[in-house]
Design a protein around this motif. Sequence first.
Motif, PDB file in Angstrom:
ATOM      1  N   THR A 286       0.829  -1.205   0.000  1.00 55.81           N
ATOM      2  CA  THR A 286       0.000   0.000   0.000  1.00 55.81           C
ATOM      3  C   THR A 286       0.863   1.254   0.000  1.00 55.81           C
ATOM      4  O   THR A 286       0.624   2.198  -0.760  1.00 55.81           O
ATOM      5  N   GLN A 287       1.877   1.263   0.855  1.00 51.06           N
ATOM      6  CA  GLN A 287       2.759   2.419   0.974  1.00 51.06           C
ATOM      7  C   GLN A 287       3.421   2.747  -0.359  1.00 51.06           C
ATOM      8  O   GLN A 287       3.418   3.893  -0.814  1.00 51.06           O
ATOM      9  N   THR A 288       3.991   1.754  -0.993  1.00 53.31           N
ATOM     10  CA  THR A 288       4.732   2.012  -2.230  1.00 53.31           C
ATOM     11  C   THR A 288       3.799   2.313  -3.401  1.00 53.31           C
ATOM     12  O   THR A 288       4.175   3.070  -4.306  1.00 53.31           O
ATOM     13  N   ALA A 289       2.588   1.748  -3.378  1.00 53.52           N
ATOM     14  CA  ALA A 289       1.636   2.043  -4.450  1.00 53.52           C
ATOM     15  C   ALA A 289       1.223   3.511  -4.416  1.00 53.52           C
ATOM     16  O   ALA A 289       1.141   4.168  -5.464  1.00 53.52           O
ATOM     17  N   ILE A 290       0.971   4.045  -3.226  1.00 49.81           N
ATOM     18  CA  ILE A 290       0.591   5.457  -3.119  1.00 49.81           C
ATOM     19  C   ILE A 290       1.794   6.346  -3.408  1.00 49.81           C
ATOM     20  O   ILE A 290       1.693   7.336  -4.137  1.00 49.81           O
ATOM     21  N   ALA A 291       2.948   5.988  -2.867  1.00 45.04           N
ATOM     22  CA  ALA A 291       4.151   6.794  -3.088  1.00 45.04           C
ATOM     23  C   ALA A 291       4.492   6.916  -4.563  1.00 45.04           C
ATOM     24  O   ALA A 291       4.983   7.954  -5.024  1.00 45.04           O
ATOM     25  N   ALA A 292       4.197   5.884  -5.336  1.00 40.26           N
ATOM     26  CA  ALA A 292       4.511   5.914  -6.771  1.00 40.26           C
ATOM     27  C   ALA A 292       3.731   7.005  -7.495  1.00 40.26           C
ATOM     28  O   ALA A 292       4.191   7.515  -8.531  1.00 40.26           O
ATOM     29  N   LEU A 293       2.572   7.388  -6.971  1.00 44.57           N
ATOM     30  CA  LEU A 293       1.767   8.409  -7.637  1.00 44.57           C
ATOM     31  C   LEU A 293       2.523   9.723  -7.754  1.00 44.57           C
ATOM     32  O   LEU A 293       2.484  10.385  -8.799  1.00 44.57           O
ATOM     33  N   TYR A 294       3.189  10.125  -6.686  1.00 41.29           N
ATOM     34  CA  TYR A 294       3.857  11.430  -6.669  1.00 41.29           C
ATOM     35  C   TYR A 294       5.070  11.420  -7.592  1.00 41.29           C
ATOM     36  O   TYR A 294       5.361  12.424  -8.266  1.00 41.29           O
ATOM     37  N   LYS A 295       5.760  10.307  -7.652  1.00 37.61           N
ATOM     38  CA  LYS A 295       6.889  10.202  -8.580  1.00 37.61           C
ATOM     39  C   LYS A 295       6.408  10.262 -10.017  1.00 37.61           C
ATOM     40  O   LYS A 295       7.054  10.890 -10.878  1.00 37.61           O
ATOM     41  N   LYS A 296       5.261   9.644 -10.299  1.00 32.97           N
ATOM     42  CA  LYS A 296       4.736   9.673 -11.667  1.00 32.97           C
ATOM     43  C   LYS A 296       4.227  11.071 -12.035  1.00 32.97           C
ATOM     44  O   LYS A 296       4.326  11.472 -13.201  1.00 32.97           O
ATOM     45  N   MET A 297       3.692  11.798 -11.078  1.00 31.07           N
ATOM     46  CA  MET A 297       3.283  13.169 -11.360  1.00 31.07           C
ATOM     47  C   MET A 297       4.474  14.028 -11.747  1.00 31.07           C
ATOM     48  O   MET A 297       4.412  14.817 -12.687  1.00 31.07           O
ATOM     49  N   ARG A 298       5.573  13.857 -11.035  1.00 30.47           N
ATOM     50  CA  ARG A 298       6.758  14.656 -11.342  1.00 30.47           C
ATOM     51  C   ARG A 298       7.407  14.209 -12.652  1.00 30.47           C
ATOM     52  O   ARG A 298       7.968  15.035 -13.390  1.00 30.47           O
ATOM     53  N   ALA A 299       7.341  12.931 -12.955  1.00 31.26           N
ATOM     54  CA  ALA A 299       7.958  12.417 -14.180  1.00 31.26           C
ATOM     55  C   ALA A 299       7.117  12.697 -15.416  1.00 31.26           C
ATOM     56  O   ALA A 299       7.638  12.712 -16.535  1.00 31.26           O
ATOM     57  N   ALA A 300       5.823  12.918 -15.255  1.00 31.07           N
ATOM     58  CA  ALA A 300       4.964  13.187 -16.405  1.00 31.07           C
ATOM     59  C   ALA A 300       5.407  14.467 -17.100  1.00 31.07           C
ATOM     60  O   ALA A 300       5.767  15.449 -16.441  1.00 31.07           O
ATOM     61  N   PRO A 301       5.392  14.485 -18.431  1.00 32.17           N
ATOM     62  CA  PRO A 301       5.827  15.698 -19.140  1.00 32.17           C
ATOM     63  C   PRO A 301       4.831  16.843 -19.039  1.00 32.17           C
ATOM     64  O   PRO A 301       5.181  17.993 -19.288  1.00 32.17           O
ATOM     65  N   GLN A 302       3.595  16.555 -18.673  1.00 31.79           N
ATOM     66  CA  GLN A 302       2.577  17.594 -18.580  1.00 31.79           C
ATOM     67  C   GLN A 302       2.654  18.324 -17.241  1.00 31.79           C
ATOM     68  O   GLN A 302       2.725  17.673 -16.194  1.00 31.79           O
ATOM     69  N   PRO A 303       2.611  19.656 -17.233  1.00 28.77           N
ATOM     70  CA  PRO A 303       2.473  20.373 -15.965  1.00 28.77           C
ATOM     71  C   PRO A 303       1.126  20.069 -15.310  1.00 28.77           C
ATOM     72  O   PRO A 303       0.114  19.907 -16.003  1.00 28.77           O
ATOM     73  N   PHE A 304       1.129  19.990 -13.980  1.00 30.11           N
ATOM     74  CA  PHE A 304      -0.090  19.808 -13.197  1.00 30.11           C
ATOM     75  C   PHE A 304      -0.437  21.128 -12.513  1.00 30.11           C
ATOM     76  O   PHE A 304       0.396  21.703 -11.811  1.00 30.11           O
ATOM     77  N   ILE A 305      -1.667  21.569 -12.701  1.00 29.17           N
ATOM     78  CA  ILE A 305      -2.203  22.739 -12.000  1.00 29.17           C
ATOM     79  C   ILE A 305      -3.221  22.212 -11.001  1.00 29.17           C
ATOM     80  O   ILE A 305      -4.247  21.642 -11.383  1.00 29.17           O
ATOM     81  N   ALA A 306      -2.936  22.377  -9.714  1.00 25.83           N
ATOM     82  CA  ALA A 306      -3.818  21.852  -8.672  1.00 25.83           C
ATOM     83  C   ALA A 306      -4.743  22.948  -8.162  1.00 25.83           C
ATOM     84  O   ALA A 306      -4.311  24.086  -7.929  1.00 25.83           O
TER      85      ALA A 306
END
Length: 273
Positions: free
Chosen positions: A93-113
């Motif tokens: 569970t820990q690593t599955a959730i943690a992977a989300l933030y790494k994928k957000m940063r690695a994605a080429p698209q900017p994220f506007i929250a």
Amino acid sequence: MNAPAPLNDTLKVETRGEVEILTLNRAASLNALSTDMVRALDAYLTGLPERPETRVVILRAEGRAFCAGLDIKESAASGRPRDETRVLSTWRTQTAIAALYKKMRAAPQPFIALAQGAACGGGFSLLLASDVRFGAPSLRMNAAYIKIGLGGCDMGASYFLPRLVGASLASELILTGRFIHADRALALGLLSDVVPEEKLLETGLALADEMLLTSPWGLRMSKQALNLNIDAPSLEAAMAIEDRQQVILAATQDAGEAMTAFLEKRPPVYRGS
């Protein structure tokens, strides 16, 4: 081309031209990170690098809260024994959730929250992993982990916060789990602006439209360079990345089109090449 349908109804995805609006859709549970939502987010984020037609992602949430963090009720209801099986299950569970933030940063698209109400724990980290953050006056954020018997450093908070607000405030938030509210977050640069909740989407879309005025590869590579240079060991290393990026981009057709359009006093027509 429309975005792929989410894996389940915990997310909604709307396509508006080259912008996708990704909405957390568990309002009745304060958009807490359930197993289904984590899986849906992971599938969405995994596909982003292969979808260049999507240039900007707006991240928002339904209801009165942005995201309350881990769905503790779901976790408690699982009834896992406190033994090595529990440890391995928690690790997954820990690593599955943690992977989300790494994928957000690695994605080429900017994220506007765009956030309102509570953004706690893993929900706070969804904001921290975004490129730009706008908040409603009701927004309050905390690294909640230390308040539930865990360490305060979790889900990238110990990485993001010192870089965004400095070591003193990062330590204050991580070592206490106290909330930071929208007005203080704005004053300290954690938010770009505070706007009425009903204006959040309009504000995010306006910024996305400005980003879309740039060339596709210029936008992608600028996010990449920012990611790399936030950890650059020296000015020389940072400028080496900048130099290489500019030389690569100067050779693209879009760079030539931008120069021609400037001289002809017209908007450029980019082709992503």
